[in-house]
Design a protein around this motif. Structure first.
Motif, short mmCIF file in Angstrom:
data_model
loop_
_atom_site.label_atom_id
_atom_site.label_comp_id
_atom_site.label_asym_id
_atom_site.label_seq_id
_atom_site.Cartn_x
_atom_site.Cartn_y
_atom_site.Cartn_z
N PHE A 6 0.34 -1.06 0.12
CA PHE A 6 0.72 0.08 -0.03
C PHE A 6 0.92 1.28 -0.28
CE2 PHE A 6 -1.63 3.44 2.30
CZ PHE A 6 -2.94 3.67 1.93
N ASP A 7 1.74 1.29 0.42
CA ASP A 7 2.58 2.43 0.76
C ASP A 7 2.97 2.89 -0.23
OD1 ASP A 7 2.25 3.16 3.38
OD2 ASP A 7 3.92 1.54 4.34
N VAL A 8 3.24 1.67 -1.47
CA VAL A 8 4.02 2.61 -2.34
C VAL A 8 3.06 3.06 -3.34
CG1 VAL A 8 4.93 1.37 -4.72
CG2 VAL A 8 6.09 0.26 -2.40
N SER A 9 1.99 1.91 -3.37
CA SER A 9 0.53 3.28 -4.80
C SER A 9 -0.19 4.38 -3.81
CB SER A 9 -0.67 1.60 -4.27
OG SER A 9 0.00 0.54 -4.61
N ILE A 13 -2.77 6.69 -5.21
CA ILE A 13 -4.55 6.56 -4.70
C ILE A 13 -5.19 8.02 -4.45
CG2 ILE A 13 -5.66 5.09 -4.05
CD1 ILE A 13 -3.78 3.07 -4.04
N ASP A 14 -4.35 8.56 -3.96
CA ASP A 14 -4.85 9.80 -2.99
C ASP A 14 -4.97 10.80 -4.10
OD1 ASP A 14 -5.67 11.91 -1.17
OD2 ASP A 14 -3.16 12.62 -1.40
N ARG A 15 -6.06 10.94 -3.79
CA ARG A 15 -7.90 12.22 -4.90
C ARG A 15 -7.66 11.57 -5.95
NH1 ARG A 15 -8.06 17.32 -2.95
NH2 ARG A 15 -7.60 17.42 -0.43
N LEU A 259 -9.52 0.97 3.00
CA LEU A 259 -10.64 2.72 3.70
C LEU A 259 -9.72 3.72 2.82
CD1 LEU A 259 -9.14 1.78 7.24
CD2 LEU A 259 -11.52 2.14 6.67
N PHE A 260 -8.16 4.04 2.79
CA PHE A 260 -7.86 4.51 1.97
C PHE A 260 -8.57 5.50 0.42
CE2 PHE A 260 -4.52 7.08 -0.39
CZ PHE A 260 -4.18 8.59 1.01
N LYS A 261 -8.87 4.39 -0.51
CA LYS A 261 -9.90 4.38 -1.71
C LYS A 261 -10.96 5.48 -0.85
CE LYS A 261 -11.96 2.65 -5.31
NZ LYS A 261 -11.65 2.93 -6.80
N TRP A 262 -12.16 5.67 0.08
CA TRP A 262 -12.69 5.72 0.85
C TRP A 262 -12.26 7.25 0.64
CZ3 TRP A 262 -16.82 4.66 -1.18
CH2 TRP A 262 -17.16 3.10 -1.18
N ASP A 288 -7.09 0.35 14.24
CA ASP A 288 -5.54 0.47 14.29
C ASP A 288 -4.91 1.06 12.43
OD1 ASP A 288 -3.68 0.07 15.73
OD2 ASP A 288 -3.53 -2.14 14.60
N GLU A 289 -5.74 0.20 11.44
CA GLU A 289 -5.46 1.15 10.22
C GLU A 289 -5.22 2.00 9.91
OE1 GLU A 289 -2.61 -0.75 8.92
OE2 GLU A 289 -2.72 -2.29 10.04
N TYR A 290 -6.72 2.73 10.60
CA TYR A 290 -7.53 3.59 9.86
C TYR A 290 -6.62 4.90 11.11
CZ TYR A 290 -10.63 7.81 10.39
OH TYR A 290 -10.80 9.20 9.24
N THR A 291 -5.60 4.60 12.05
CA THR A 291 -5.14 5.93 13.08
C THR A 291 -3.78 5.76 12.08
OG1 THR A 291 -6.08 4.67 15.16
CG2 THR A 291 -4.82 6.77 14.99
#
Lengths: 702, 298
Positions: A6-9, A13-15, A259-262, A288-291
């Motif tokens: 995820f960290d790479v992508s 994905i943001d915006r 979560l990040f896609k939302w 946890d992941e959200y935070t």
């Protein structure tokens, strides 16, 4: 599972939705719109027209693929507004606001409209049976119907919409075929799976979430405002993934993407989710992941019952204290009672979700339409004052008569709003329908009626009243200043307010210092607020709407307080023209002079089970008041006291340096802001400027 | 005769004056004169008026209502003649920006009690209660006894925050109605104590031993003031470790945030200059820990 970490992508994905919006082609969109509109117009029944339009849309739009994402849903975003455009065109072709509704709306006293935007499908059913399950169900029901009936049209519409959705998933999958990279390959498999059967894995369930969201929100044009209790809804998939050997690390990765896609949609929508009052291990994993993502969206509703463990609450408080403040706490018991109070079966009230901000709704049973109407309570006072000034009415001789005139205005505003909304709602079947959401509602499917035409078990509407504290303080100010202490005649007071307190700053100061203010635990003000809520409940709750349901009273204000303040004269509580009225269940800014406990006592004085559309209290705490483990316990105690005292919902702010700067610029409004200096609490505004600056500087990285 | 006390503040949602959420009453008057005092408005028992110049918006409301002409407004300056003031409080009421404050109000138990009971629900859910603080609340011990006894009748948990510089008689007066003492220790050596507070600490240490012997719990609070009592920590730790009912020790880092109040009160500012560093505080806490004493987690 094979995909990029995820960290790479993340940055790609943001915006992402904004980027695709920018790439859209206007000309092509216009062409598509014409086709969609034509498809819509061919059918006698709007619901079937809608389905035909959906089909054109889902089969015909150009696809945009984001190769960095592991879930796919993107489509020509410039035509995303098409369903709304069509709805507005049809709507305006036959509906005109009544004269009085228009007049009251224009001056910001009321808002009255259809609400198509506060909904949630029955995610549980959708995840259980999948797209294909609903296609099969609709097909079977259709085959038992007489052709040409409204029911047949409805079932056909559901079938067409879900078939087109499955085809859309396959179109995306084949587009991904030619896209390089592990993520595209991963997304492709999940899309193929959900096009042919119910989801089996966590990744498939998540993919179904996105595809469905896209169809309901963008294609059907029925804005979707909750993902439901995701820790419960996704739990079976999580469990079965673990059983078939998926590692916890992989599951965490999936949630990061999910979560990040939302989050990446935040520009265009606010899609919160709930976490269950009785959490499971997935709840903690999600939090946890959200935070760790360090994001502020999606918002999270934390349901709290007697069974909610301290661990969960403290986890959330720790996050809030760290400035990750996307949480609102919800009182499970009060909400169920409030829903039962408007006629929802206790069994149906058990399974509720919070739509949008704080509005509870019985999952899969109720279409709540939580923002049909708004009433600006202080306007009701202002109208009386204006009528006195203009000579339309004589100044009432007693406070009781004054009060009767004010409440007559509230009645009138409510009546106009309800009549207007009901007129619109009765026309819903002609222009508003959502075969996607209807397919998930069991009652709608049994009856063969779209959810917007009354297909749900409960087809309710809502009216929110706001400016509660401004209203209460103003009424009590009139009572004391005019009728008790006779500091000024009502006629002169009307002039003073019309002139925005010109030359009367001494009177204004005196009134600002009257003891009876809402938000400080003043017994008289609190009693008045309680009676007001009872009155509003009588006026709104249970009134018939235009779709065979009832109205629900809400007491939240969002940002409406800023808009209507521009149309509201100065008010008797000392408020100046242009200042916003009080928000939610809060005091007028600065009037909560007994601090958080006094504020809470005022809010607890009202019967929140009579506010089924939701009411929230905002509480600001300074980080230094809630530091350490003891600080978490303090926050927890505040929450417990508020909920045991019958509070509906509460959100905390652990205040930032920005607020302290605002407090420096406007100390009157931040009188009660406490800061902890080492071992002691002091009032921030009492400190010398230099000391304040020092504190702010020291909190730079808080 | 109805007992009255002079207080200078009531603070709700006090979370650092004992366990849980509390309401703290600040009694006026103190026999000590600690150079670092952060509540100088509580030193004398008489009523004080404070003018906070930095908050004044020069509106002139105070000058308008003052019958003694104690407030004068000239271009861009507000002159307050404290000697002319008769503490009528009309300026405090008139001031729109809270730049004038009167410290000191006479209250009865009957007046205080309903205010203190308002937050009972919060006390119960948090394990909090009411704290009597100051100044030195036990200067007005008779009143405190009556108030505490009423609080206990109402099921409220009570804490007394004291310097310990009071007679045994006064201590005994409140003892039966006090659940915990928040006990301030400034120095173990008598000469240091005199230098810091103007008084000997003999009574203070004896009183603490006495309280401990009765089995009543105490939370010890030590203000840490560099160049004044920073050499006392070891000796204090040793003394504290000889006690049996100390719940924990709080090291309170000295701060100079009260300087504005000295100016507003028009009294000599005695505040030391140097502030403690984080390392110094941690080192002091470590000394406590090394003696097996529980330290308040910051």
């Amino acid at each position: 599972m094979n995909f990029t970490p995820f960290d790479v992508s993340r940055q790609n994905i943001d915006r992402q939705y904004e980027r695709y919006s920018a790439a859209a082609n206007k000309e092509r969109s216009e062409e598509l719109y014409k086709k969609i509109r034509a498809a819509f117009d061919t059918e006698e029944y709007a619901v079937l027209g809608k389905a035909k339009a959906n089909e054109v849309y889902l089969d015909g739009t150009e696809l945009f693929i984001n190769p960095y994402d592991i879930f796919a849903d993107l489509c020509d975003s410039d035509v995303m507004s098409t369903p709304i455009r069509i709805r507005k065109e049809i709507y305006s072709s036959f509906h005109k606001k009544s004269g009085e509704a228009r007049r009251l709306s224009n001056i910001g006293a009321i808002f009255a409209n259809g609400d198509y935007s506060h909904t949630m499908p029955d995610w549980e059913k959708l995840l259980e049976v999948g797209l294909t399950g609903i296609i099969t169900e609709a097909g079977e029901r259709l085959s038992r119907c007489e052709a040409g009936t409204p029911e047949a049209a409805f079932y056909e519409a559901v079938k067409i919409t879900y078939e087109a959705t499955a085809r859309f998933a396959l179109r995306l999958a084949s587009a991904l075929e030619s896209t390089e990279g592990a993520n595209a390959a991963f997304a492709k498999e999940n899309l193929k799976a959900i096009a042919s059967r119910a989801p089996k894995t966590l990744a498939e369930a998540m993919q179904l979430y996105f595809i469905y969201y896209f169809v309901q929100q963008k294609v059907d044009g029925a804005a979707l405002r909750s993902l439901g209790e995701i820790d419960v809804l996704l739990y079976p998939f999580y469990k079965s993934d673990l059983e078939r050997g998926v590692s916890e690390g992989e599951i965490r990765e999936l949630f990061r993407y999910f979560l990040f896609k939302w989050n990446s949609m935040r520009v265009e929508a606010n899609i919160p989710f709930d976490i269950a009052a009785e959490p499971n291990e997935l709840t903690y994993l999600i939090l946890d992941e959200y935070t760790a993502l360090d994001v502020h969206d999606p918002k999270i509703h934390v349901k709290v019952s007697g069974k909610t463990p301290e661990r969960l609450i403290k986890t959330v408080f720790r996050s809030i204290r760290d400035g990750k403040n996307s949480f609102v706490f919800i009182n499970d018991k009060v909400i169920k009672e409030a829903l039962v109070g408007i006629g929802i079966d206790p069994a149906d009230a058990e399974n509720y979700t919070l739509i949008g901000c704080y509005e509870p709704s019985a999952v899969g049973k109720e279409l709540p339409c939580t923002v049909n109407g708004k009433l600006s309570l202080p306007h009701a006072i202002s109208f009386v004052m204006q009528d006195i000034k203009s000579g339309k009415i004589k100044a009432p001789e007693t406070f009781e008569d004054f009060s009767a005139a004010v409440f007559a205005n509230i009645d009138h505003m409510a009546e106009v709003a309800i009549t207007e909304i009901n007129t619109i709602e009765k026309k819903y079947p002609r222009f508003m329908c959502a075969p996607s959401m209807s397919g998930t509602y069991r009652d709608a499917m049994e009856r063969g009626v779209d959810v917007y035409s009354g297909g749900a078990k409960y087809n309710n509407s809502s009216i929110c009243a706001y400016g509660v504290a401004t209203f209460v303080d103003s009424m009590l100010a009139v009572r004391r200043a005019v009728y008790e202490e006779k500091l000024i005649s009502l006629t002169s007071f009307a002039d003073v307010l019309a002139s925005n307190w010109q030359g009367e700053s001494a009177l204004r100061q005196k009134i600002l210092r009257f003891p009876e203010k809402y938000g400080r635990g003043n017994i008289e003000a609190d009693k008045y607020a309680k009676d007001l809520v009872d009155y509003l409940s009588e006026t709104i709750n249970g009134r018939e709407n235009g779709r065979g349901g009832v109205y629900r009273l809400g007491l939240f204000s969002i940002d409406w307080i800023f808009k209507s303040s521009k149309t509201l004269d100065a008010t008797p509580d000392g408020r100046l023209f242009g200042e916003p009225v009080s928000k939610n269940l809060c005091s007028v800014p600065g009037m909560d002079k007994n601090g958080v406990t006094g504020l809470m006592r005022s809010a607890m004085a009202e019967d929140h089970t009579k506010i089924p559309n939701g009411a929230v209290l905002d509480v600001a705490l300074h980080p230094t008041s809630v530091s350490g483990d003891e600080g978490l316990s303090v926050m927890h105690s505040l929450l417990n006291t508020y909920f045991m005292g019958g509070g509906f919902a509460i959100q905390f702010n652990v205040v930032s340096p920005e607020t302290l700067i605002a407090a420096q610029n406007d100390p009157e409004k931040y009188k009660n802001l406490q800061v902890r200096l080492c071992g002691w609490n002091v009032y921030f505004c009492d400190l010398e400027r230099e000391v304040q600056d020092n504190l702010i500087a020291g909190m730079k990285n808080v | 005769m109805i007992k009255k006390a002079t207080i200078f503040d009531i603070k709700r949602f006090a979370v650092h004056d004992g366990d849980g959420i509390r309401t703290t009453i600040f009694f006026k008057g103190c026999p000590l004169r600690c150079v670092w005092c952060h509540n100088p408005e509580g030193l004398t028992q008489k009523t004080d008026i404070c003018f906070f110049e930095h908050k004044c918006i020069l509106c002139g409301e105070c000058a308008r209502v003052c019958e003694k002409s104690a407030h004068k407004l000239q271009t861009n300056i507000h002159i307050f003649d404290k000697n002319a003031c008769v503490l009528c409080a009309s300026c405090e009421e008139a001031c729109p920006n809270d730049s004038i404050k009167i410290y000191g109000k006479e209250v009865t138990v009957d007046e205080l009690l309903p205010i203190l009971l308002e937050d009972k629900d919060f006390f119960e859910s948090s394990g909090g209660g009411v704290t009597l603080s100051g100044g030195e609340c036990l200067v007005q011990a008779d009143f405190c006894r009556e108030l505490l006894s009423e609080l206990k009748k109402n099921g409220i948990s009570t804490a007394v925050d004291t310097s310990g510089f009071v007679s045994r008689e006064k201590l005994n007066a409140v003892m039966p109605f006090t659940d915990i003492f928040l006990y301030d220790l400034k120095a173990y050596s008598e000469d240091v104590h005199i230098k810091c507070t103007g008084q000997s600490n003999k009574i203070i240490l004896e009183n603490l031993k006495y309280i401990d012997a009765t089995g009543k719990p105490t939370e010890i609070r030590i203000p840490y003031v560099p160049e004044y009592n920073d050499g006392e920590i070891e000796a204090l730790a040793e003394f504290i470790s000889s006690l049996k009912h100390v719940t924990r020790v709080k090291i309170l880092p000295y701060h100079n945030y009260a300087s504005g109040k000295y100016a507003a009160l028009g009294i000599e500012n005695t505040l030391p200059c140097r502030l403690p560093t984080d390392e110094e505080i941690r080192a002091a806490e470590d000394i406590m820990l090394s003696h097996g004493i529980k330290v308040y987690e910051r």
